[in-house]
Design an enzyme around this catalytic site. Structure first.
Site, PDB file in Angstrom:
ATOM      1  N   SER A 290      42.895  41.625  41.143  1.00 35.59           N
ATOM      2  CA  SER A 290      44.014  40.881  41.756  1.00 35.59           C
ATOM      3  C   SER A 290      45.272  41.755  41.803  1.00 35.59           C
ATOM      4  CB  SER A 290      44.337  39.627  40.950  1.00 35.59           C
ATOM      5  OG  SER A 290      43.335  38.674  41.119  1.00 35.59           O
TER       6      SER A 290
ATOM      7  N   GLN B 202      46.246  33.056  46.195  1.00 35.76           N
ATOM      8  CA  GLN B 202      46.113  33.802  47.452  1.00 35.76           C
ATOM      9  C   GLN B 202      46.987  33.177  48.531  1.00 35.76           C
ATOM     10  OE1 GLN B 202      41.922  34.019  48.337  1.00 35.76           O
ATOM     11  NE2 GLN B 202      41.483  35.252  46.525  1.00 35.76           N
TER      12      GLN B 202
ATOM     13  N   GLY C 272      38.127  37.727  49.693  1.00 33.54           N
ATOM     14  CA  GLY C 272      39.062  36.697  50.164  1.00 33.54           C
ATOM     15  C   GLY C 272      40.504  37.118  49.954  1.00 33.54           C
TER      16      GLY C 272
ATOM     17  N   ASP D 266      38.326  31.699  37.663  1.00 33.80           N
ATOM     18  CA  ASP D 266      37.329  32.770  37.754  1.00 33.80           C
ATOM     19  C   ASP D 266      36.474  32.886  36.492  1.00 33.80           C
ATOM     20  OD1 ASP D 266      38.169  33.328  40.287  1.00 33.80           O
ATOM     21  OD2 ASP D 266      39.396  35.052  39.741  1.00 33.80           O
TER      22      ASP D 266
HETATM   23  C1  S3P Z   1      42.862  35.481  43.364  1.00 35.98           C
HETATM   24  C2  S3P Z   1      43.096  34.143  43.303  1.00 35.98           C
HETATM   25  C3  S3P Z   1      42.044  33.154  43.045  1.00 35.98           C
HETATM   26  C4  S3P Z   1      40.832  33.813  42.395  1.00 35.98           C
HETATM   27  C5  S3P Z   1      40.416  35.068  43.096  1.00 35.98           C
HETATM   28  C6  S3P Z   1      41.540  36.075  43.099  1.00 35.98           C
HETATM   29  C7  S3P Z   1      43.985  36.381  43.697  1.00 35.98           C
HETATM   30  O1  S3P Z   1      41.637  32.582  44.277  1.00 35.98           O
HETATM   31  O2  S3P Z   1      39.760  32.898  42.353  1.00 35.98           O
HETATM   32  O3  S3P Z   1      39.295  35.634  42.458  1.00 35.98           O
HETATM   33  O4  S3P Z   1      43.868  37.595  43.526  1.00 35.98           O
HETATM   34  O5  S3P Z   1      45.007  35.845  44.143  1.00 35.98           O
HETATM   35  P1  S3P Z   1      42.441  31.369  44.962  1.00 35.98           P
HETATM   36  O6  S3P Z   1      43.771  31.853  45.376  1.00 35.98           O
HETATM   37  O7  S3P Z   1      41.581  30.972  46.126  1.00 35.98           O
HETATM   38  O8  S3P Z   1      42.521  30.304  43.918  1.00 35.98           O
END
Ligand code: S3P
Length: 440
Positions: A28, A179, A106, A325
């Site tokens: 992250s 995110q 993502g 996570d």
């Molecule tokens: C993340 C946020 C989380 C997490 C992902 C990484 C990030 O997702 O599950 O592995 O780096 O901002 P969400 O923002 O969909 O909750």
């Protein structure tokens, strides 16, 4: 094409988990450091980047946007924005020749959408089969409210963005997502007027911390975050990415499975918005010690977990968001805890790299655990006598690692399909398992 032989991992029952490890850099933080450095005015150096596929995808997308990234003499990567304009910052991205491939990540797709929405270029962002199934409307809609020009097929990748002028807005988020928050803050850098995000529950705050470290104006009050755009470009960043707490969580879980098994992890990120799993293991009965110091924008330190007898826990929506996570690892631990572990308000788990509720229910049931699932949650009855089985990771790195951890306390070998998916965040996972696990 990946061969079947290469993708199946066999985990044998463990007689002991003990030792000390360093885990790869936090994914992250790495995505954000790279993306913000690409936008800063001048040369940034980022050390401790993980070598996983997700961060590689961000690096490849930034290169396609004309950002120059080179190995630095001191280790790590030096990042130069594509064009350092007179008074400006990295708004000078160049239009990529083809779609930006976000692969399985993502975070890459959602954060880049935010950044590019207010840029001067157009781009199409795409990803693998898993990423094409994941919801993008949650970021497209708030960005459109700011004036963004984004097109997608029913809220899914591929997503086309044409950079344009943006207007800061107030966003009350319906979903607790770092995110989505981060995409809005990145878009807010180019907007006229402040951007405000109100979160339904606290989520990881790496974007806010890095922005502040680079001279951005970000205020946080409770669950409200406000960013004021500035005419001054972001200052370059020099930092070492700490180890990924979410990767460390698999070893914490492994050590917690049996009394007196133990693990020490050094150089790991201990940001308060990421360490809920440490509190939770303690609540279940494990002995957990954290030793944190601050080095740059992110707290870092060491942690130690020693197994003790475990009891079940109940988790609601705010805690589930903070642990999101780590829930697959928690479910592996729950099979060995006395009582019913109940996780509610966790619908988000269904839209991760796989449907993690379905994947863990299936995998742990095949291993002999009593598991129930419902649309927003999952429960596990413990302690269970697990048996080795052939289980399916569904190509999801965290499911592969969580089922591997469960396999340590099964009575025979566990074979995990698509186990090379661990390369998304933790390519060294099975090698590290051999280092800290004595197997029968
Ligand atoms: C993340 C946020 C989380 C997490 C992902 C990484 C990030 O997702 O599950 O592995 O780096 O901002 P969400 O923002 O969909 O909750």
């Amino acid at each position: 094409m990946r061969s079947d032989l290469a993708t199946v991992a066999i985990v044998r029952p463990a007689t002991l988990v003990a030792g000390e490890l360093r885990v790869p850099g936090d994914k992250s933080i790495a995505h954000r450091a790279l993306i913000l450095a690409a936008h800063a005015d001048g040369e940034s150096t980022i050390r401790g980047l993980p070598d996983g596929d997700d961060v590689r995808a961000t690096i490849a997308c930034l290169r396609s946007l004309g950002v120059r990234l080179f190995p630095s003499a001191s280790g790590g990567l030096t990042v130069f924005p594509s064009t350092v304009t007179g008074g400006g910052s990295g708004w000078g991205f160049s239009t990529p020749h083809g779609p930006l491939d976000c692969a399985n990540s993502g975070t890459t797709m959602r954060l880049l959408l935010g950044l590019l929405a207010g840029s001067r270029i157009s781009a199409t962002l795409d990803g693998d089969r898993s990423l094409r199934r994941r919801p993008m409307a949650r970021v497209i809609e708030p960005l459109r409210l700011m004036g963004a020009r984004i097109q997608s097929d029913d809220g899914h990748a591929p997503v086309a963005v044409r950079g344009t002028r943006l207007q800061g807005r107030h966003h009350a988020l319906g979903v607790a997502s770092a995110q989505v928050k981060s995409a809005i803050l990145l878009a807010g850098l180019a907007a006229s007027g402040p951007s405000t995000v109100v979160e339904p529950a606290h989520t990881r705050d790496h974007t806010e911390r890095l922005l502040r470290a680079m001279g951005g104006e970000v205020q946080t009050q409770g669950t409200t975050i406000e960013l004021r755009p500035s005419h001054r470009p972001l200052a370059p960043l020099t930092m070492t990415v700490p180890g990924d707490f979410s990767s460390a969580a698999f070893w914490m879980a492994a050590a917690a499975l049996r009394p007196d098994w133990s693990i020490t992890i050094r150089g790991v990120g201990l940001n308060p918005t990421r360490i809920a799993f440490a509190d939770l293991l303690q609540r279940m009965g494990a002995d957990v010690q954290l030793d944190s110091s601050t080095d740059g924008p992110e707290p870092v330190g060491s942690l130690r977990v020693v197994g003790r007898s475990l009891k079940a826990v109940t988790i609601g929506p705010a805690e589930a968001a903070a642990l999101i996570d780590e829930i697959p690892a928690l479910l592996a631990v729950a099979t060995q805890a006395k009582g019913t572990t109940l996780i509610g308000g966790a619908t988000e788990l269904r839209v991760k790299e796989s449907d993690r509720i379905a994947a863990m229910t299936e995998g742990l049931r095949l291993m002999g655990a009593e598991v129930e699932e419902w649309p927003s949650g999952i429960s596990v009855q413990g302690p269970a006598n697990l048996q080795g089985a052939a289980v399916d990771s569904r190509g999801d790195h965290r499911i592969a690692m969580a089922l591997a951890v469960a396999g340590l306390v099964a009575s025979g070998p566990t074979s995990i399909s698509d186990a090379d998916s661990v390369a998304v965040s933790y390519p060294e996972f099975f090698q590290h398992m051999r280092e800290v696990v004595d197997a029968v």
